[in-house]
Scaffold this active site. Structure first.
Site, PDB file in Angstrom:
ATOM      1  NE  ARG A 285      42.289  32.265  41.959  1.00 33.65           N
ATOM      2  CZ  ARG A 285      43.404  31.764  43.051  1.00 33.65           C
ATOM      3  NH1 ARG A 285      43.250  31.028  43.027  1.00 33.65           N
ATOM      4  NH2 ARG A 285      42.983  32.438  43.596  1.00 33.65           N
ATOM      5  CD  GLN A 314      37.425  27.430  42.357  1.00 33.35           C
ATOM      6  OE1 GLN A 314      38.408  27.411  41.618  1.00 33.35           O
ATOM      7  NE2 GLN A 314      37.725  28.294  43.060  1.00 33.35           N
TER       8      GLN A 314
END
Length: 386
Positions: A285, A314
């Site tokens: 991540r 994202q």
């Protein structure tokens, strides 16, 4: 009857595929360690098709609508008046993917009184506020192991592409050149290097197994130490913390979940303790790394390269500095969304839905939150703020 809201990424720019590069997929007997593949009662898709985009619908529409449920599929997940926000108000189930996460914040969970189940079609449920899910009694589940090997393969590819300077060399060919000196001026052998993983769970251990034949020295750190026989088999060196491990490594790969203990871990201080010219790979991540610290380390030469496919947010905005920093090998978040992996996580999503709709227990290894607390795989891998 239930309303299922599914947030998926957009179709290819040239439209949903009519044909595919391959005619079939290898058949797997199971996962390493003995966990079985997803076991839904049936699937309404062809393995190897693009299932993770909006037209693919994870192969769920026929199954759900035949049982009288409502399926809403969208890629519109952010901004005022997004389809996600509009449809969430009365949704019973939300399905999202780490590659195109529908961020289930505490505020959004508060505005979704009917929400009972949040499914991650893939691995990694940090886009769900787990503390809020616990408070509101929302079950959180993901398709554990469905794409762990997919990600591990991506990690090995990225390590080799950075160390061997593959991407800049390929660009010389695309641009019509034959500039051997430019290509090899940053190219090294992986052989003999020290490679370490932050976390050695399903993905981290799979990376170590795949790197062992390269004749590297392997290191790992994890709050759950591996069995002695595994350490001896792979000749692993265990370190009690990330800070202890990274100074000895030429390559560091991050394979840990995002939670309060890992967020911001790779900051200026930790990166400064790494070898000058080390490589950092992050398919876990993005928020495990300080965004700007990574940029500074590449610009100064502290890091020789950074590769990964995870960003925050994202999708990453066009001006995200990781798009333009030097010596990077970034991709969109694709490591766990190969067509092979999609077949497994689509089947696993249906298995979870079948269990929930029929009032049957969801597999323990799929559970992240249930009954107001961390459960199953979540209790092993995550921590909460509360």
């Amino acid at each position: 009857m239930a309303k299922i809201l599914c947030v998926l990424y957009d179709d290819p720019v040239d439209g949903y595929p009519a044909t595919y590069a391959r005619d079939d997929l290898p058949v797997l007997d199971g996962y390493p360690g003995g966990q079985t593949l997803p076991t839904p009662s049936a699937v309404d898709f062809t393995p190897g098709k693009l299932l993770g985009s909006v037209s693919g619908e994870l192969g769920l529409r026929t199954f759900l609508e035949a049982a009288g449920h409502t399926l809403v599929v969208t890629s519109d997940k952010e901004g005022d008046g997004s389809a996600f926000d509009r449809e969430l108000a009365d949704a019973d189930v939300v399905i999202s993917q780490p590659f195109w996460p529908a961020y289930l914040t505490a505020e959004r969970i508060e505005r979704a009184p009917n929400l009972k189940l949040a499914i991650t079609a893939g691995i990694g449920s940090d886009h769900v506020d787990l503390d809020a899910a616990i408070r509101h009694g929302v079950t959180v589940a993901e398709v554990t192991y469905c794409n762990s090997i997919s990600v591990a393969e991506h990690v090995v590819m990225m390590i080799l592409s950075l160390v061997r300077n593959y991407l800049p060399s390929n660009k010389w060919v695309l641009d019509g050149g034959w500039n051997i000196a430019d290509c090899v001026a940053r190219s090294y052998d992986l052989e003999g290097m020290d490679v370490g993983t932050v976390a050695a769970g399903r993905i981290g251990l799979a990376v170590l197994r795949r790197l062992a034949p390269f004749d590297v020295r392997l290191h790992y750190t994890d709050r759950h130490r591996l069995p002695r026989e595994v350490e001896e088999e792979l000749n692993l060196t265990w370190h009690p913390s990330t800070a202890d491990m990274v100074p000895v490594c030429d390559v560091v790969t991050i394979n840990a979940p995002l939670h309060p203990e890992t967020e911001g871990m790779f900051d200026d201080k930790l990166i400064a303790s790494m070898k000058r010219g080390a490589y950092l790979i992050n398919t876990a991540r993005a928020k495990i790394c300080d965004r700007d610290a990574v940029v500074r380390a590449l610009e100064s030469g502290r890091l020789a390269g950074y590769a990964g496919d995870v960003w925050y947010p994202q999708p990453a905005p066009a001006d995200h500095p990781w798009r333009s920093m030097p010596h990077h090998g970034m991709t969109p978040h694709i490591s766990g969304s190969s067509l092979s992996a999609q077949t497994r996580y689509a089947a696993g999503t249906r298995e979870i839905l079948e269990c929930w709709l029929e009032g049957k227990p969801i597999r323990d290894e799929y559970l992240i939150v249930q009954g107001g607390h961390l459960a199953g795989a979540g209790a092993h891998s995550y921590s909460t703020k509360s």
